[in-house]
Design a protein around this motif. Sequence first.
Motif, mmCIF file in Angstrom:
data_model
loop_
_atom_site.group_PDB
_atom_site.id
_atom_site.type_symbol
_atom_site.label_atom_id
_atom_site.label_comp_id
_atom_site.label_asym_id
_atom_site.label_seq_id
_atom_site.Cartn_x
_atom_site.Cartn_y
_atom_site.Cartn_z
ATOM 1 N N SER A 139 35.697 39.246 44.779
ATOM 2 C CA SER A 139 35.536 37.824 45.710
ATOM 3 C C SER A 139 34.517 37.894 46.844
ATOM 4 O O SER A 139 34.123 39.058 47.270
ATOM 5 C CB SER A 139 36.649 37.279 46.179
ATOM 6 N N PRO A 140 33.961 36.860 47.268
ATOM 7 C CA PRO A 140 32.866 36.718 48.150
ATOM 8 C C PRO A 140 33.037 37.547 49.463
ATOM 9 O O PRO A 140 32.259 38.324 50.021
ATOM 10 C CB PRO A 140 32.519 35.405 48.438
ATOM 11 N N ASN A 141 34.197 37.225 50.113
ATOM 12 C CA ASN A 141 34.430 37.535 51.447
ATOM 13 C C ASN A 141 34.980 39.287 51.291
ATOM 14 O O ASN A 141 34.455 40.199 52.310
ATOM 15 C CB ASN A 141 35.619 37.004 52.269
ATOM 16 N N HIS A 142 35.845 39.561 50.172
ATOM 17 C CA HIS A 142 35.962 40.915 50.116
ATOM 18 C C HIS A 142 34.977 41.623 49.984
ATOM 19 O O HIS A 142 34.836 42.838 50.217
ATOM 20 C CB HIS A 142 36.984 41.193 48.999
ATOM 21 N N LEU A 143 34.057 41.260 49.060
ATOM 22 C CA LEU A 143 32.494 42.018 48.884
ATOM 23 C C LEU A 143 31.756 42.328 50.161
ATOM 24 O O LEU A 143 31.245 43.174 50.526
ATOM 25 C CB LEU A 143 31.786 41.520 47.606
ATOM 26 N N ALA A 144 31.840 41.065 51.089
ATOM 27 C CA ALA A 144 31.186 41.074 52.425
ATOM 28 C C ALA A 144 31.875 42.042 53.173
ATOM 29 O O ALA A 144 31.010 42.952 53.857
ATOM 30 C CB ALA A 144 31.327 39.705 52.904
ATOM 31 N N TRP A 145 33.077 42.565 53.198
ATOM 32 C CA TRP A 145 33.732 43.665 53.917
ATOM 33 C C TRP A 145 33.231 44.904 53.521
ATOM 34 O O TRP A 145 32.920 45.794 54.379
ATOM 35 C CB TRP A 145 35.164 43.395 54.165
ATOM 36 N N MET A 146 33.251 44.950 52.033
ATOM 37 C CA MET A 146 32.751 46.309 51.478
ATOM 38 C C MET A 146 31.321 46.509 51.981
ATOM 39 O O MET A 146 30.983 47.650 52.301
ATOM 40 C CB MET A 146 32.800 46.116 50.032
ATOM 41 N N GLU A 147 30.586 45.443 51.711
ATOM 42 C CA GLU A 147 29.043 45.716 52.439
ATOM 43 C C GLU A 147 29.041 46.147 53.894
ATOM 44 O O GLU A 147 28.086 46.963 54.078
ATOM 45 C CB GLU A 147 28.454 44.181 52.022
ATOM 46 N N ARG A 148 29.856 45.575 54.577
ATOM 47 C CA ARG A 148 29.612 46.090 56.157
ATOM 48 C C ARG A 148 30.152 47.301 56.175
ATOM 49 O O ARG A 148 29.627 47.925 56.859
ATOM 50 C CB ARG A 148 30.439 44.882 56.935
ATOM 51 N N GLY A 149 31.034 47.859 55.492
ATOM 52 C CA GLY A 149 31.715 49.137 55.481
ATOM 53 C C GLY A 149 30.532 50.166 55.013
ATOM 54 O O GLY A 149 30.411 51.232 55.900
ATOM 55 N N LEU A 150 30.172 49.840 53.956
ATOM 56 C CA LEU A 150 29.084 50.733 53.239
ATOM 57 C C LEU A 150 27.688 50.783 54.253
ATOM 58 O O LEU A 150 27.342 51.883 54.366
ATOM 59 C CB LEU A 150 28.750 50.189 52.049
ATOM 60 N N ALA A 151 27.275 49.719 54.968
ATOM 61 C CA ALA A 151 26.228 49.728 55.665
ATOM 62 C C ALA A 151 26.363 50.394 57.022
ATOM 63 O O ALA A 151 25.475 50.904 57.474
ATOM 64 C CB ALA A 151 25.866 48.215 55.978
ATOM 65 N N SER A 152 27.869 50.464 57.184
ATOM 66 C CA SER A 152 27.906 51.262 58.558
ATOM 67 C C SER A 152 27.521 52.859 58.398
ATOM 68 O O SER A 152 27.468 53.441 59.524
ATOM 69 C CB SER A 152 29.227 51.113 58.961
ATOM 70 N N MET A 153 27.415 53.298 56.958
ATOM 71 C CA MET A 153 27.017 54.571 57.176
ATOM 72 C C MET A 153 25.468 54.761 56.525
ATOM 73 O O MET A 153 25.241 55.930 56.048
ATOM 74 C CB MET A 153 28.146 55.389 55.977
ATOM 75 N N ALA A 154 24.956 53.840 56.584
ATOM 76 C CA ALA A 154 23.411 53.818 56.147
ATOM 77 C C ALA A 154 22.605 55.010 56.743
ATOM 78 O O ALA A 154 21.931 55.566 55.866
ATOM 79 C CB ALA A 154 22.801 52.522 56.476
ATOM 80 N N GLY A 155 22.797 55.366 57.832
ATOM 81 C CA GLY A 155 22.155 56.537 58.500
ATOM 82 C C GLY A 155 22.635 57.683 58.486
ATOM 83 O O GLY A 155 22.090 58.748 59.081
#
Length: 256
Positions: A136-152
């Motif tokens: 669902s849109p918001n749950h995937l947005a949370w996943m995106e933010r979590g994954l993006a936190s580890m980008a570096g």
Amino acid sequence: MEKDQPDETGLPASLQMAWGLRERPGKGPRPTLTLPKIVDAAVALAAAEGMDAVSMGRVAKELGVSTMSLYRYVTAKEELHILMSDAGVGAPPPLPPEADDWGWRELLTRWAHDQRAVLMANPWILRIPITGAPLSPNHLAWMERGLASMAGAALKEGEKISTIILIGGLVRNEAVMAADMMEAIVKSGVRPDQVLGQYVRTLRLLTGPETHPAVTRLLESDAFTGSDEPDFQFRFGLDRILDGLAALIDGRSPAR
């Protein structure tokens, strides 16, 4: 993707509408009933009376429509639960401006605390069974933010998603225990501090240094009463996970 060809996603029609991939069902004049109205009514019912009160019939009654009219938008209660959960968690809150200078640890810490705050404020979400990966849109947005936190961070993509699952499990487990305990306390009519005091007194009566030496040491410490740090148990668990992740990342640094 063309809006008249949304079936390639494999999503039910209600989730396709949530993503904006499908228009409202049917033709003719625009109906007064909409998918957001259905979800909002279900969420309001869950927040007021708990998930046990949510049924297609009860939601229809709250909206003043027939139960069958809901099935034009949501074909099963399980779909409604997914949409309710998505609405309940909402989009991840924006990060403060100073977050641009944060490292992966600070970003993951904020991600975890933001998730926990949402679940603690909406404990009914915890009563919805997890039936699959988030779509669902918001749950995937949370996943995106979590994954993006580890980008570096020096982590493989599989390790990043495993980290998200591990921290998300800690968040959910801690929130479930807190919600269960609060529900029991409310039903008992006793203040939380009284419940804890009675628990300690009962343990002292049931245990002793000969039969339960480790529990006795716990009772003699200040573990139950001495910590003034808010959310100590959650912070402790999260920090230990992040410590282990830091050790893994540091072991891969060029300097080593």
